[in-house]
Motif scaffolding. Structure first.
Motif, PDB file in Angstrom:
ATOM      1  N   PRO A   1       3.203  15.643   5.474  1.00  0.00           N
ATOM      2  CA  PRO A   1       1.899  15.623   4.794  1.00  0.00           C
ATOM      3  C   PRO A   1       1.240  17.246   4.595  1.00  0.00           C
ATOM      4  O   PRO A   1       1.045  17.800   5.585  1.00  0.00           O
ATOM      5  CB  PRO A   1       1.198  14.694   5.591  1.00  0.00           C
ATOM      6  CG  PRO A   1       2.209  14.007   6.385  1.00  0.00           C
ATOM      7  CD  PRO A   1       3.355  14.939   6.487  1.00  0.00           C
TER       8      PRO A   1
ATOM      9  N   VAL B   1       4.885  12.580  -2.987  1.00  0.00           N
ATOM     10  CA  VAL B   1       3.544  12.945  -2.019  1.00  0.00           C
ATOM     11  C   VAL B   1       3.072  11.630  -1.480  1.00  0.00           C
ATOM     12  O   VAL B   1       3.223  11.484  -0.041  1.00  0.00           O
ATOM     13  CB  VAL B   1       2.408  13.542  -2.639  1.00  0.00           C
ATOM     14  CG1 VAL B   1       1.437  13.607  -1.778  1.00  0.00           C
ATOM     15  CG2 VAL B   1       2.767  15.206  -3.283  1.00  0.00           C
ATOM     16  N   LEU B   2       3.076  10.517  -2.434  1.00  0.00           N
ATOM     17  CA  LEU B   2       2.501   9.410  -1.648  1.00  0.00           C
ATOM     18  C   LEU B   2       3.663   8.643  -0.907  1.00  0.00           C
ATOM     19  O   LEU B   2       3.337   8.359   0.219  1.00  0.00           O
ATOM     20  CB  LEU B   2       2.278   8.458  -2.846  1.00  0.00           C
ATOM     21  CG  LEU B   2       1.091   8.883  -3.373  1.00  0.00           C
ATOM     22  CD1 LEU B   2       0.710   7.955  -4.798  1.00  0.00           C
ATOM     23  CD2 LEU B   2      -0.256   8.689  -2.508  1.00  0.00           C
TER      24      LEU B   2
ATOM     25  N   HIS C   1       4.906   4.149  -9.068  1.00  0.00           N
ATOM     26  CA  HIS C   1       5.802   5.521  -9.199  1.00  0.00           C
ATOM     27  C   HIS C   1       7.398   5.067  -8.872  1.00  0.00           C
ATOM     28  O   HIS C   1       7.703   5.683  -7.890  1.00  0.00           O
ATOM     29  CB  HIS C   1       5.168   6.538  -8.290  1.00  0.00           C
ATOM     30  CG  HIS C   1       3.669   7.107  -8.446  1.00  0.00           C
ATOM     31  ND1 HIS C   1       3.190   7.825  -9.420  1.00  0.00           N
ATOM     32  CD2 HIS C   1       2.893   6.717  -7.858  1.00  0.00           C
ATOM     33  CE1 HIS C   1       2.028   8.030  -9.269  1.00  0.00           C
ATOM     34  NE2 HIS C   1       1.585   7.454  -8.219  1.00  0.00           N
TER      35      HIS C   1
ATOM     36  N   TYR D   1       1.665   1.511  -4.850  1.00  0.00           N
ATOM     37  CA  TYR D   1       2.176   2.839  -5.103  1.00  0.00           C
ATOM     38  C   TYR D   1       3.554   2.727  -5.722  1.00  0.00           C
ATOM     39  O   TYR D   1       4.226   3.425  -6.489  1.00  0.00           O
ATOM     40  CB  TYR D   1       1.860   3.825  -4.181  1.00  0.00           C
ATOM     41  CG  TYR D   1       0.494   4.156  -3.962  1.00  0.00           C
ATOM     42  CD1 TYR D   1      -0.100   4.545  -5.020  1.00  0.00           C
ATOM     43  CD2 TYR D   1      -0.096   4.323  -2.505  1.00  0.00           C
ATOM     44  CE1 TYR D   1      -1.627   5.085  -5.061  1.00  0.00           C
ATOM     45  CE2 TYR D   1      -1.367   4.705  -2.348  1.00  0.00           C
ATOM     46  CZ  TYR D   1      -2.330   4.848  -3.636  1.00  0.00           C
ATOM     47  OH  TYR D   1      -3.368   5.404  -3.553  1.00  0.00           O
TER      48      TYR D   1
ATOM     49  N   GLY E   1       3.950  10.696   2.292  1.00  0.00           N
ATOM     50  CA  GLY E   1       2.736  10.202   3.076  1.00  0.00           C
ATOM     51  C   GLY E   1       2.800   8.761   3.667  1.00  0.00           C
ATOM     52  O   GLY E   1       2.688   8.656   4.945  1.00  0.00           O
ATOM     53  N   LEU E   2       3.192   7.761   2.847  1.00  0.00           N
ATOM     54  CA  LEU E   2       3.364   6.501   3.583  1.00  0.00           C
ATOM     55  C   LEU E   2       4.440   6.426   4.403  1.00  0.00           C
ATOM     56  O   LEU E   2       4.190   5.661   5.499  1.00  0.00           O
ATOM     57  CB  LEU E   2       3.725   5.375   2.126  1.00  0.00           C
ATOM     58  CG  LEU E   2       2.290   4.989   1.442  1.00  0.00           C
ATOM     59  CD1 LEU E   2       2.686   4.151   0.316  1.00  0.00           C
ATOM     60  CD2 LEU E   2       1.470   4.290   2.209  1.00  0.00           C
TER      61      LEU E   2
ATOM     62  N   TYR F   1       3.424  13.502  -7.769  1.00  0.00           N
ATOM     63  CA  TYR F   1       2.604  12.656  -6.953  1.00  0.00           C
ATOM     64  C   TYR F   1       3.112  11.357  -6.459  1.00  0.00           C
ATOM     65  O   TYR F   1       2.917  10.836  -5.328  1.00  0.00           O
ATOM     66  CB  TYR F   1       1.542  12.025  -8.048  1.00  0.00           C
ATOM     67  CG  TYR F   1       0.305  12.799  -8.440  1.00  0.00           C
ATOM     68  CD1 TYR F   1       0.120  13.910  -7.679  1.00  0.00           C
ATOM     69  CD2 TYR F   1      -0.338  12.447  -9.513  1.00  0.00           C
ATOM     70  CE1 TYR F   1      -1.059  14.747  -8.081  1.00  0.00           C
ATOM     71  CE2 TYR F   1      -1.521  13.242 -10.020  1.00  0.00           C
ATOM     72  CZ  TYR F   1      -1.847  14.525  -9.235  1.00  0.00           C
ATOM     73  OH  TYR F   1      -2.875  15.099  -9.597  1.00  0.00           O
TER      74      TYR F   1
ATOM     75  N   LEU G   1      -0.743  -1.374   0.209  1.00  0.00           N
ATOM     76  CA  LEU G   1      -0.777   0.089  -0.362  1.00  0.00           C
ATOM     77  C   LEU G   1       0.696   0.765  -0.978  1.00  0.00           C
ATOM     78  O   LEU G   1       1.030   1.199  -2.170  1.00  0.00           O
ATOM     79  CB  LEU G   1      -1.203   1.383   0.617  1.00  0.00           C
ATOM     80  CG  LEU G   1      -2.602   1.061   0.763  1.00  0.00           C
ATOM     81  CD1 LEU G   1      -3.061   2.073   2.081  1.00  0.00           C
ATOM     82  CD2 LEU G   1      -3.489   1.660  -0.380  1.00  0.00           C
TER      83      LEU G   1
END
Lengths: 260, 545
Positions: free
Chosen positions: A124, A137-138, A47, A43, A141-142, A134, A39
């Motif tokens: 998060p 955020v990812l 990005h 991502y 998050g990761l 975005y 993942l």
């Protein structure tokens, strides 16, 4: 009676088998993290700038410090295993405790690091984070998921060390035992202890149906069997700890260093 | 004297009468004996299976007329989710390995137990913990999940039903499955009896070996994917949530990276069981032993790379769709190799139509239909037409139920007498087979046609032109369930009160037939030395009546 004692013992010692089992388990751990790395890769590809920007918010000093701590803890773990292999139980305990403390130190740093991020509103689902792009955020998050899962593994490793500590300091061994299946023929009979003149110094009640095991337990000794079993446990725990270390070696550059 | 004691355990007392530190129910749920753990799995699994069968019958009953018949649309969604979850995670994935693998793997390789007996017990406990959590999700909060067993994001993140608990249950069941696989792999590597080289292992053991690798290498991906669903629901991280930049298609990828190999976890052990049953009842050695063994490994390996065929309509690129389609066709080759080898084994054999054989070869018939329709689904052009229709539902019921399910029944008929020491009524099991076979085909063949005509799966309402076929499918489900109940009734009564089974009722040649029925606690008084290939029938015909 020796025969029955062997019967319960023989199941346990297959160092190669234990090692195979552990390595297979480590595969599963790698794949567990593998899904997350996949993942991350996708991502990051989607990005790259946002990930770069997100990474610049992380504290490289704390990351590097934690890397050093974990690497050192791997060293102390190896030393602990090596000492046990040479039957130097006390040194093994010393290094094990050191490893445990280093693990705790790592988690403490992680705690302060996360608290700092959270106090800046970077967690998060926070409004601060959701107002960003975005990619960021990812990234965060990761960051929380991957370092969080890793920290959970550190914690599990430390719990394992507590068990090891208990195993290695235990000085009590069962040297012979009658299994329940064999006890049947002694039902209604008595057990006694006799001194060198054959006088009975102690006698039991007649063995009833409720007695499930008759065993000779020796206090204050460490048998060779006991030690061998511990070496296997230490080696396997060591393998696990190194895995936790290796995963961090990949997490550190992916999160902390890509902005440098 | 001491020697006599040891002999006493190994020869006289069966594992049913074993005396352990504990008594009553504790002597079962705390036992590390692989045979007792196998029985534990079997009894819990049959309960879950019957529950899921009941849910399936309810769903069919609902579909007997368009619109609401007995349940609401929301309940219908929850019913098909539950049916899928229970059947897949609690019955068919653990199914054959956990029951028959546990019981017969050590016996077939001449070992006293698996490599890690306590880990084995732990996996049963985890299995039960997962099952209890799944059960809990029925009764708390907003009721059971309504997402379908695939838990596709982003709906699984948004729905108010109990997805979190169901997903945690799936995670724990996955862990249990990993531990079983790990245990079996180590057992096969370390505990084979002297002389049992790799190519002298029974083919059931080979299939468990291939299955073990899939369990270990695929299940963790499911673990992390399900864990991420929980994280999304609790923390809202956004990895699969398009509103936060995440990509739900990635969820599908990760989910199918596990769940496609998982169908081989379900079916490979079944292929192993039939490779045991056929040589026994045709009194010949297996044709193409090595090819069957290698094809298990080939399926395990290639099966890894075909997950994308579940996602042809998800918007993935044409290049990857073509690659996945090609690989899907490739995986049909080792499966066909097996089918032809089984057929060749029967050629000129002296076939004995005992119940296990009958259930076994109906697998070959049904699985071939399931496999060939799989190729229709694997081809890009035809898949677009039948994607997400009853055609898919019929296809996977032919492979999973007609394949793995029928073999589970065949294995119960084949090994049950060994496990329980008693024989069932053979006549009744023929009748039960007739009901099963007719009911099964009425039910799922109707679904094939429905799907081909365009009936989408999981829909609650349908057009009037589908009515006749929906009715025939529902009637089929009644015949099928009558067959299932008759079969289990007959087996349970037989294993409880039937006449005593002999040591080798079918004339099998593998090691499990050389120990007493039911097997003693330590399996082998003396570890056997293996000198021949597993299906050597040359000297056997004298013993068999």
């Amino acid at each position: 009676m020796n025969h029955t004692a062997e019967l319960i013992m023989e199941k346990h010692h297959d160092p190669v088998g234990a090692r195979i089992g552990m390595w297979l388990f480590l595969f599963t751990e790698l794949l567990l993290f593998g899904g997350l790395f996949l993942l991350y890769a996708i991502y990051l590809h989607n990005h790259p700038e946002d990930f770069h920007y997100g990474s610049s918010h992380l504290n490289q000093f704390v990351g590097a410090l934690n890397t050093i701590i974990l690497l050192t803890s791997s060293l102390t773990m190896v030393l602990s295993v090596a000492m046990l292999q040479r039957r130097k139980e006390n040194l093994a305990v010393l290094f094990l405790v050191l490893t445990f403390l280093l693990g705790a130190f790592f988690l403490l740093n992680k705690y302060f690091e996360w608290s700092a991020k959270i106090s800046h509103g970077l967690y998060p689902g926070s409004d601060v984070l959701l107002s960003r792009s975005y990619g960021e955020v990812l990234f965060f998050g990761l960051y929380y998921v991957m370092t969080g899962l890793h920290a959970l593994h550190v914690l599990i490793g430390m719990v394992v060390m507590l068990f090891l500590l208990r195993f290695v300091t235990k000085k009590r061994a069962k040297v012979a035992a009658l299994l329940p299946a064999d006890l049947e023929q002694f039902q209604g009979k008595r057990l006694y202890l006799a001194d060198e003149q054959g006088r009975r110094i102690w006698e039991s009640e007649p063995l009833g149906d409720s007695v499930r095991e008759v065993a000779v337990v020796v206090d204050g000794v460490r048998t060779k069997e006991h030690w061998k079993a511990n070496v296997i446990k230490f080696e396997n725990a060591g393998l696990y700890w190194h895995l936790v270390d290796i995963i961090w070696i990949f997490l550190f550059p992916l999160f902390y260093l890509i902005a440098m | 004297m001491a020697n006599g004691v040891v002999e006493g355990i190994a020869i006289d007392r069966s594992f049913w009468e074993e005396r352990s530190r504990y008594r009553g129910i504790l002597s079962w749920i705390l036992s590390t004996d692989h045979k007792r753990i196998g029985i534990l799995y079997l009894s819990s699994m049959i309960v879950f299976f019957l529950v899921a069968v009941g849910i399936g019958v309810l769903m069919r009953l609902e579909m007997i007329s368009p619109g609401e018949t007995i349940v609401s649309a929301q309940t219908y969604n929850q019913l098909f989710t539950l049916h899928g979850m229970i059947m897949i995670f609690l019955f068919i994935i653990p199914g054959i390995p956990a029951v028959f693998g546990n019981f017969f793997l050590p016996l077939q390789i001449g070992a006293k137990d698996v490599a890690f007996p306590r880990l084995n017990l732990l996996s049963w406990w985890l299995y039960m913990l997962g099952a209890c959590l799944a059960l809990l999700s029925l009764f708390v909060g907003n009721g059971p999940a309504d997402t379908g067993w695939t838990f596709y994001a982003p709906y699984s993140i948004r729905t108010g039903t109990n997805v979190t608990i169901a997903v945690i249950a799936g995670f724990i069941l996955g862990f249990s499955s990993i531990l079983t696989g790990l245990n079996f792999l180590t057992t096969i590597h370390r505990l084979r009896a002297p002389g049992m080289k790799w190519f002298r292992m029974p083919l059931f053991v080979w299939s468990l070996y291939a299955t073990g690798w899939i369990q270990i290498l695929a299940t963790p991906i499911l673990g992390i994917t399900l864990a991420l669903i929980v994280v999304e629901r609790v923390l809202g991280v956004g990895i699969f949530d398009p509103a936060k930049g995440g990509d739900p298609v990635l969820y599908q990828h990760l989910f199918w990276i596990y769940s496609h190999p998982a169908v081989y976890i379900m079916v490979l052990p079944a292929m192993g069981v039939i490779s045991e049953i056929i040589p026994t009842f045709v009194r010949r050695t297996i044709f193409g032993y090595k090819m069957i063994a290698f094809s298990s490994m080939a399926i395990a390996f290639v099966g890894y790379l075909v997950w994308g065929h579940h996602m042809y309509t998800s918007g993935i690129s044409d290049t990857s769709r073509m690659a996945f389609s090609f690989l899907t066709f490739l995986v049909a080759i080792p499966s066909a190799v097996k089918v032809f080898n089984w057929l060749a084994t029967m050629y000129k054999g002296s076939i004995d139509f005992q119940p296990p054989f009958l259930y076994g070869i109906s697998f070959m018939f049904l699985f071939t239909i399931g496999g060939l329709t799989g190729l229709i689904l694997g081809a890009l052009a035809t898949d677009i037409h039948v994607h997400d229709t009853y055609f898919v539902v019929a296809h996977f019921h032919y492979t999973m139920f007609g394949g793995a399910g029928f073999i589970f029944f065949a294995a119960l008929h084949y090994w049950g007498p060994k496990m329980f020491g008693r024989m069932y009524n053979k006549k009744l099991s023929y009748y039960a087979w007739g009901l099963l076979f007719v009911g099964f085909n009425t039910l799922y063949m109707s679904m094939f046609i429905l799907g081909y005509k365009g009936m989408p799966r999981r829909y609650y309402y349908y057009l009037p032109e589908f009515h006749n076929l929906q009715v025939s499918a529902t009637v089929g489900s009644w015949i099928l369930v009558a067959g299932i109940l008759l079969m289990f009734g007959n087996l349970i009564y037989g294993f409880w009160k039937g006449e005593k089974a002999s040591q080798n009722p079918w004339g099998g040649t593998t090691l499990e037939w050389q120990v007493a029925t039911p097997p003693p606690l330590e399996n082998f008084h003396k570890i056997p030395v293996v000198e021949t290939e597993p299906y050597d029938h040359r000297h056997k015909f004298r013993e068999v009546k």
